[in-house]
Scaffold this active site. Structure first.
Site, mmCIF file in Angstrom:
data_model
loop_
_atom_site.group_PDB
_atom_site.id
_atom_site.type_symbol
_atom_site.label_atom_id
_atom_site.label_comp_id
_atom_site.label_asym_id
_atom_site.label_seq_id
_atom_site.Cartn_x
_atom_site.Cartn_y
_atom_site.Cartn_z
ATOM 1 N N CYS A 182 7.366 47.437 -14.145
ATOM 2 C CA CYS A 182 6.955 48.627 -14.500
ATOM 3 C C CYS A 182 7.501 50.133 -13.900
ATOM 4 O O CYS A 182 7.376 51.249 -14.406
ATOM 5 C CB CYS A 182 5.454 48.782 -14.936
ATOM 6 N N LYS A 207 2.649 4.370 1.347
ATOM 7 C CA LYS A 207 3.057 4.824 2.930
ATOM 8 C C LYS A 207 2.594 6.407 3.016
ATOM 9 O O LYS A 207 3.139 7.129 2.295
ATOM 10 C CB LYS A 207 4.560 4.823 3.038
ATOM 11 N N CYS A 230 7.186 48.567 -8.330
ATOM 12 C CA CYS A 230 7.129 47.212 -9.246
ATOM 13 C C CYS A 230 8.583 47.025 -9.986
ATOM 14 O O CYS A 230 8.833 47.880 -10.736
ATOM 15 C CB CYS A 230 5.844 47.420 -10.319
ATOM 16 N N TYR A 237 -5.331 1.278 7.308
ATOM 17 C CA TYR A 237 -4.274 0.271 6.844
ATOM 18 C C TYR A 237 -3.792 -0.719 7.634
ATOM 19 O O TYR A 237 -3.125 -1.543 7.572
ATOM 20 C CB TYR A 237 -3.045 0.948 6.468
ATOM 21 N N ASP A 266 1.724 10.121 3.840
ATOM 22 C CA ASP A 266 2.321 10.934 4.863
ATOM 23 C C ASP A 266 1.411 11.898 5.614
ATOM 24 O O ASP A 266 1.075 12.832 4.936
ATOM 25 C CB ASP A 266 3.410 11.632 3.810
ATOM 26 N N CYS A 316 1.336 45.713 -7.416
ATOM 27 C CA CYS A 316 1.856 46.927 -8.224
ATOM 28 C C CYS A 316 0.380 47.378 -8.601
ATOM 29 O O CYS A 316 -0.557 46.899 -8.821
ATOM 30 C CB CYS A 316 2.321 46.269 -9.739
ATOM 31 N N CYS A 368 0.100 47.287 -15.806
ATOM 32 C CA CYS A 368 1.518 46.868 -15.732
ATOM 33 C C CYS A 368 1.639 45.762 -16.886
ATOM 34 O O CYS A 368 0.771 44.719 -16.780
ATOM 35 C CB CYS A 368 1.632 46.266 -14.407
ATOM 36 N N GLU A 428 0.923 -1.231 -0.062
ATOM 37 C CA GLU A 428 0.039 0.150 -0.035
ATOM 38 C C GLU A 428 0.877 1.104 0.053
ATOM 39 O O GLU A 428 1.980 1.173 0.572
ATOM 40 C CB GLU A 428 -0.830 0.240 1.322
ATOM 41 N N LYS A 479 10.914 3.399 1.069
ATOM 42 C CA LYS A 479 10.772 4.597 0.974
ATOM 43 C C LYS A 479 11.024 4.978 -0.368
ATOM 44 O O LYS A 479 12.029 4.729 -1.201
ATOM 45 C CB LYS A 479 11.807 5.316 1.826
HETATM 46 S S1 IVH Z 1 1.345 0.046 8.737
HETATM 47 C C1 IVH Z 1 2.643 -2.625 12.031
HETATM 48 N N1 IVH Z 1 0.700 0.882 6.696
HETATM 49 O O1 IVH Z 1 4.044 4.775 8.803
HETATM 50 C C2 IVH Z 1 2.682 -1.634 10.616
HETATM 51 N N2 IVH Z 1 2.006 2.382 8.336
HETATM 52 O O2 IVH Z 1 6.577 4.064 10.200
HETATM 53 C C3 IVH Z 1 2.500 -0.282 11.543
HETATM 54 N N3 IVH Z 1 1.962 4.748 7.640
HETATM 55 O O3 IVH Z 1 3.138 4.836 12.145
HETATM 56 C C4 IVH Z 1 2.089 0.618 10.421
HETATM 57 N N4 IVH Z 1 1.018 4.575 5.433
HETATM 58 O O4 IVH Z 1 2.037 6.423 10.492
HETATM 59 C C5 IVH Z 1 1.363 1.266 7.714
HETATM 60 N N5 IVH Z 1 0.052 1.972 4.473
HETATM 61 C C6 IVH Z 1 0.637 2.008 5.645
HETATM 62 C C7 IVH Z 1 1.182 3.317 6.186
HETATM 63 C C8 IVH Z 1 1.653 3.414 7.522
HETATM 64 C C9 IVH Z 1 1.499 5.286 6.354
HETATM 65 C C10 IVH Z 1 2.918 5.265 8.539
HETATM 66 C C11 IVH Z 1 2.009 5.178 10.116
HETATM 67 C C12 IVH Z 1 3.104 4.339 10.987
HETATM 68 C C13 IVH Z 1 4.509 4.642 10.224
HETATM 69 C C14 IVH Z 1 5.301 3.582 10.279
#
Ligand code: IVH
Length: 679
Positions: free
Chosen positions: A420, A122, A417, A235, A124, A435, A440, A120, A323
């Site tokens: 101009c 990750k 500006c 998740y 942010d 401006c 302008c 999935e 990552k």
């Molecule tokens: S699983 C034991 N799935 O990443 C599994 N984490 O470094 C724990 N995060 O605290 C997390 N997307 O904030 C999982 N698809 C995803 C995620 C995810 C973002 C973040 C989450 C977690 C951190 C772990």
């Protein structure tokens, strides 16, 4: 291979230094929601420390930040223990490391054969645990230090876009207890819009969607949370009573069936090779997505295998975060220049020593306005953190060395500006300096660029460079002039081939057929972004009606405030602007009401009944949005109704819906559904 020779003094002090830097970064990130270093740099520090600790086990103490998750809960919140700890994830940064993970997994399971994974994005954002009892959201906790989280239930209950009730699609009761883990985040589109509004109101802007989301959740005043556009992606599972699962992807499907959003970009039960292609696909796609992701999480799919693998200290052996290369990097400011935008706004821009940020070389970054430069105190020669988020112009997040000696004086906005030479004025109560010259040349040029751009009139091939040349040559002085361009003229100006010139002319002529909302957006009326333009066109239907609408009528549209209403009215009251619009209509530009995606919309064939009072939108708006997605609304509930949306004080219609077993949506669920489909 552990190094048997003991650590030297230099290594010992490096460990202390790394720990101090990491702890400091942790505090800034988790407690203040205001990171001081880039995620990439943080990962590098942690990795270096972990490597030293692996080589010199005598330096590896239990209180090292490599063994900790997150940060202890802030004192301002009540706390609550997670019934199962919320773990962290180990990171991988390359294909080799993912293959090594797969080897470890297979060794751990003592199977020579392949393992199935679910992968999935990750996300942010901010990790959360939502606890549902008999289908109702009872507690919401941040991750905190992994053991104990901050109780933010009130804020989450107030937030829009987060389900508060589990729905049971097949009519069966939801599980008695469900602890869901997920990420609270802010969509990029919502983030950009929110920052635009904040800029217009003279408020400081948020550095990125993550900080904005985390800041919104960790508020003492839940009214502030309610005003911020949050979203949830689920998740993971904590405890669950009343349902059991054998794979991770089954868990995700169950979440979905209960109305808990999961990521549509999920790879379920796949081989390692498929995981690798998925990562590459997502890496390419990441900047087109409406949310920020910093990698892919790879999880062993079988729950039994997960249990067999268990965990090391703070992270599971069955999952890993692969990552992406950093979307933030550090570089040096070589100059600060001031650009004039289409509304005449003077925007300070940092000229940077070129730096690669997630695959693209960045040389300029916006500093937004005078207040932002002052707040961040960016000066020439500073080392700064820059970030790229989607198509958004890169921006300076912060100065890394504010204590540096010999910094020049703070930057100040020019009094005139730069294009101009007319006076540059700062409107009281606003963050922008503008401006004052209505004519302008920079303003005109930028306005035309915006007019032709994608999302506006969408004239393919009419880019910034061509417009610069056309404007310099005096060939295009206003919007309408674009429609007079001919192939020979273009061929001369750009020295382009016949075919390209013909393509451009046909793109310009083709742009005459446009929707009201894109046309409105293209005009570049202050405060009228794509979203506001859509709201206006949905409510009024035609351009003429919008042109003649009074402030009071405009203000009645949900989502449109006084400032926006005045700006729209002011634009169409200005005779010159009005003439410019009329000139466009004369050229044959014909803005038409947005076609309703009748048969193909996500709601096509669906009938909704609205009942009770909705708190965040009017009935008309709700109706408009349903229809825009191809759905219908009806006044009465029958067996044929697909959904009943129940607001406050819903009465007999709600009772009838329950009797007929018509699915009932709360306002939040309804909004979440709209938001999902309107994307
Ligand atoms: S699983 C034991 N799935 O990443 C599994 N984490 O470094 C724990 N995060 O605290 C997390 N997307 O904030 C999982 N698809 C995803 C995620 C995810 C973002 C973040 C989450 C977690 C951190 C772990």
């Amino acid at each position: 291979m552990p190094d048997r020779i003991g650590a030297d003094q230099e290594t010992v002090s490096r460990v202390a230094e790394l720990r101090a830097q990491i702890e400091r970064a942790n505090r800034a990130y988790h407690e203040k929601d205001n990171p001081e270093i880039s995620d990439a740099e943080y990962d590098r520090l942690k990795r270096e420390l972990a490597e030293i600790e692996a080589r010199f086990p005598e330096l590896d103490t239990p209180d090292s930040p490599t063994h900790k998750v997150g940060a202890p809960p802030a004192e301002k919140f009540e706390t609550r223990r997670h019934s199962l700890p919320m773990l962290s994830l180990d990171n991988a940064f390359s294909r080799e490391e993912i293959r090594a993970f797969d080897v470890r997994v297979r060794k751990g399971l003592e199977t020579g054969g392949p393992v199935r994974y679910t992968a999935e994005p990750k996300m942010d954002g901010l990790a959360m645990e939502l606890i549902f009892e008999n289908g109702e959201l009872e507690h919401a906790l941040t991750r905190g230090d992994g053991e104990t989280g901050e109780v933010v239930t009130r804020n989450i209950l107030a937030a829009r876009g987060i389900p508060k009730k589990l729905s049971a699609k097949d009519g069966s009761a939801p599980p008695a207890l469900l602890e869901v883990r997920g990420e609270i985040y802010m969509r990029r589109s919502a983030f950009t819009r929110m920052n635009e509004e904040r800029l217009a109101e003279g408020l400081p802007v948020f550095a990125n969607p993550r900080n904005a989301a985390a800041g919104a959740v960790r508020q003492l005043d839940s009214a502030i949370t309610a005003g911020r556009p949050l979203a949830l992606m689920c998740y993971g599972l904590g405890r669950c009573k009343g349902a059991s699962f054998s794979t991770h992807h089954e868990i995700l499907s169950a979440f979905q069936s209960w109305g808990l959003p999961t990521n549509p970009d999920t790879l379920a039960g796949a081989s390692l090779e498929e995981v690798i292609s998925f990562y590459e696909k997502m890496l390419e796609k990441r900047h087109q997505l409406d949310f920020e992701m910093d990698g892919v999480v790879v999880k062993v799919d079988s729950v039994e295998a997960q249990q067999a693998l268990g965990q090391t200290g703070k992270s599971p052996r069955w999952a890993i975060a692969w990552k992406f290369p950093a979307a933030q990097e550090t570089t040096t400011v070589e100059d600060i220049q001031v650009y004039v935008g289409r509304t005449g706004t003077l925007t300070p821009v940092a000229v940077l020593a070129p730096v690669r940020v997630s695959g693209v070389t960045v040389t300029h970054a916006t500093l937004h306005n005078a207040d932002e430069v002052a707040r961040k105190d960016v000066r020439v020669g500073d080392r700064v953190l820059v970030q790229r988020a989607g198509d958004v112009i890169p921006e300076v997040v912060k100065v890394m060395d504010p204590e540096r000696e010999g910094r020049p004086a703070p930057f100040s906005m020019p009094a005139s500006c730069p294009v101009c030479g007319a006076e540059a004025v700062r409107v009281p109560g606003e963050a922008a300096t503008r401006c004052a010259n209505k004519k302008c040349p920079a303003k005109l040029r930028e306005a035309i660029k915006h007019f032709a751009s994608k999302g506006a009139m969408d004239m393919d091939g009419v880019g910034d460079k061509l417009i610069d040349k056309l404007a310099e040559g005096g060939l295009v002085r206003n919007f309408a002039d674009l429609f007079d361009l001919t192939e020979p003229v273009l061929a001369r100006v750009e020295r382009m081939g016949e075919k390209s010139a013909a393509n451009i002319v046909s793109a310009i002529q083709g742009a005459k057929k446009v929707s009201v909302n894109r046309f409105l957006f293209a005009l570049g009326i202050r405060h009228v972004g794509e979203h506001v333009a859509k709201l206006l066109s949905r409510r009024f239907g035609s351009l003429e009606k919008i042109m003649d609408a009074e402030v009071e009528e405009l203000e009645k549209v949900d989502g449109i405030g006084h400032i926006v209403a005045e700006s729209v009215r002011g634009y169409f009251e200005d005779q010159e602007k009005r003439n410019e619009v009329l000139a466009l209509l004369e050229k044959g530009v014909s803005p038409a009401a947005e076609e309703l995606p009748a048969a193909s919309g996500a709601f096509s064939g669906k009938t909704f009944v609205l009942t009770g009072t909705l708190s965040t939108l009017t009935r008309d708006d709700a109706k408009g949005r349903i229809e825009a997605l191809g759905g219908k609304t009806s006044e009465s509930v029958s067996k044929k109704s697909d959904y009943v949306v129940a607001g406050e004080k819903a009465g007999s219609k709600l009772t009838k819906a329950q009797a007929l077993k018509v699915p009932v949506l709360s306002e939040e669920e309804f909004l979440a559904m709209l938001e999902k489909e309107e994307k």
